[in-house]
Scaffold this motif. Structure first.
Motif, PDB file in Angstrom:
ATOM      1  N   ALA A 101       0.900  -0.917  -0.490  1.00  0.00           N
ATOM      2  CA  ALA A 101      -0.260  -0.071  -0.470  1.00  0.00           C
ATOM      3  C   ALA A 101       1.009   1.765   0.021  1.00  0.00           C
ATOM      4  O   ALA A 101       0.738   2.307  -0.588  1.00  0.00           O
ATOM      5  N   ARG A 102       1.657   1.250   0.739  1.00  0.00           N
ATOM      6  CA  ARG A 102       2.736   2.672   0.795  1.00  0.00           C
ATOM      7  C   ARG A 102       3.401   2.888  -0.270  1.00  0.00           C
ATOM      8  O   ARG A 102       3.637   4.010  -1.776  1.00  0.00           O
ATOM      9  N   MET A 103       3.850   1.643  -1.216  1.00  0.00           N
ATOM     10  CA  MET A 103       4.066   1.921  -2.673  1.00  0.00           C
ATOM     11  C   MET A 103       3.583   2.384  -3.094  1.00  0.00           C
ATOM     12  O   MET A 103       3.307   3.335  -4.159  1.00  0.00           O
ATOM     13  N   ALA A 104       2.328   1.704  -3.355  1.00  0.00           N
ATOM     14  CA  ALA A 104       0.988   2.274  -4.672  1.00  0.00           C
ATOM     15  C   ALA A 104       1.062   3.760  -4.689  1.00  0.00           C
ATOM     16  O   ALA A 104       1.084   4.569  -4.984  1.00  0.00           O
ATOM     17  N   PHE A 105       0.642   4.049  -2.643  1.00  0.00           N
ATOM     18  CA  PHE A 105       0.530   5.226  -2.282  1.00  0.00           C
ATOM     19  C   PHE A 105       1.821   6.747  -3.203  1.00  0.00           C
ATOM     20  O   PHE A 105       1.472   7.495  -3.729  1.00  0.00           O
ATOM     21  N   LYS A 106       2.921   5.940  -2.734  1.00  0.00           N
ATOM     22  CA  LYS A 106       4.333   6.550  -4.353  1.00  0.00           C
ATOM     23  C   LYS A 106       3.982   6.754  -5.050  1.00  0.00           C
ATOM     24  O   LYS A 106       4.282   8.199  -5.977  1.00  0.00           O
TER      25      LYS A 106
END
Ligand code: CA
Ligand code: CA
Length: 185
Positions: A101-106
């Motif tokens: 999710a953190r990567m998608a957010f970025k």
């Protein structure tokens, strides 16, 4: 044109062992492949676009590739080195839901200010639909509105990291971005 040693530095290996979920042997194996594909040791944005053109030959992957490149380029030097690529690969293949999710957010957070605006999300959805040339039931704008209705809990018109992480658990569509971003084989 400086000649860089083609051997993986011990410190990079040690660093990757702590930051990724890959073993020594896996890292070295990836590295061999990486040096074959990319003798300079660094991927430029142009090479990255080319890679995506190959992966999505039926669509226009230019914009999407740029967005993913920007998100993976941790130190913002305009190239992706082996470390950056391995960290991205580790998250997409072995990361927890939260890591992913953190990567998608970025990727969605185009200007890296820590929030996703409706404009940023629409831009990504447009780039994604251009690339996959999949027909979606909703336009990027409509889809964005729908996602914001569910995820923007405090209704301030932007998505914070915590709203996003809570939201993605229940919204598989948002995470499709990672399937597209890490289509490596
Ligand atoms: Ca970089
Ligand atoms: Ca933003």
């Amino acid at each position: 044109m400086g000649k860089k040693s083609s051997k993986l530095k011990l410190e990079t290996l040690e660093d990757l062992k702590t930051k990724t979920k890959f073993s020594d042997a896996e890292i070295l194996e990836f590295y061999r492949g990486f040096r074959l594909e990319c003798p300079s040791g660094e991927l430029s944005i142009e090479e990255f676009r080319k890679l995506y053109r190959g992966l999505f030959p039926n669509g226009n992957a230019e914009k999407f590739a740029e967005h993913v490149f920007r998100a993976f380029d941790e130190n913002r030097d305009g190239t992706l080195d082996f470390r950056e690529i391995m960290c991205a690969l580790s998250v997409s293949s072995r990361g927890t839901m939260e890591n992913k999710a953190r990567m998608a957010f970025k990727i969605y957070d185009l200007d890296r200010d820590g929030y996703i605006t409706a404009r940023e999300m629409t831009e990504i959805l447009k780039a994604m639909s251009k690339m996959t040339s999949k027909t979606m039931d909703l336009s990027p704008e409509e889809k964005t509105r729908e996602i914001f209705l569910r995820l923007d809990k405090n209704q301030d018109g932007i998505l914070s990291m915590s709203e996003f992480i809570q939201g993605v658990q229940t919204d598989s569509f948002i995470m499709e971005i990672l399937t597209c971003a890490s289509k490596t084989d």
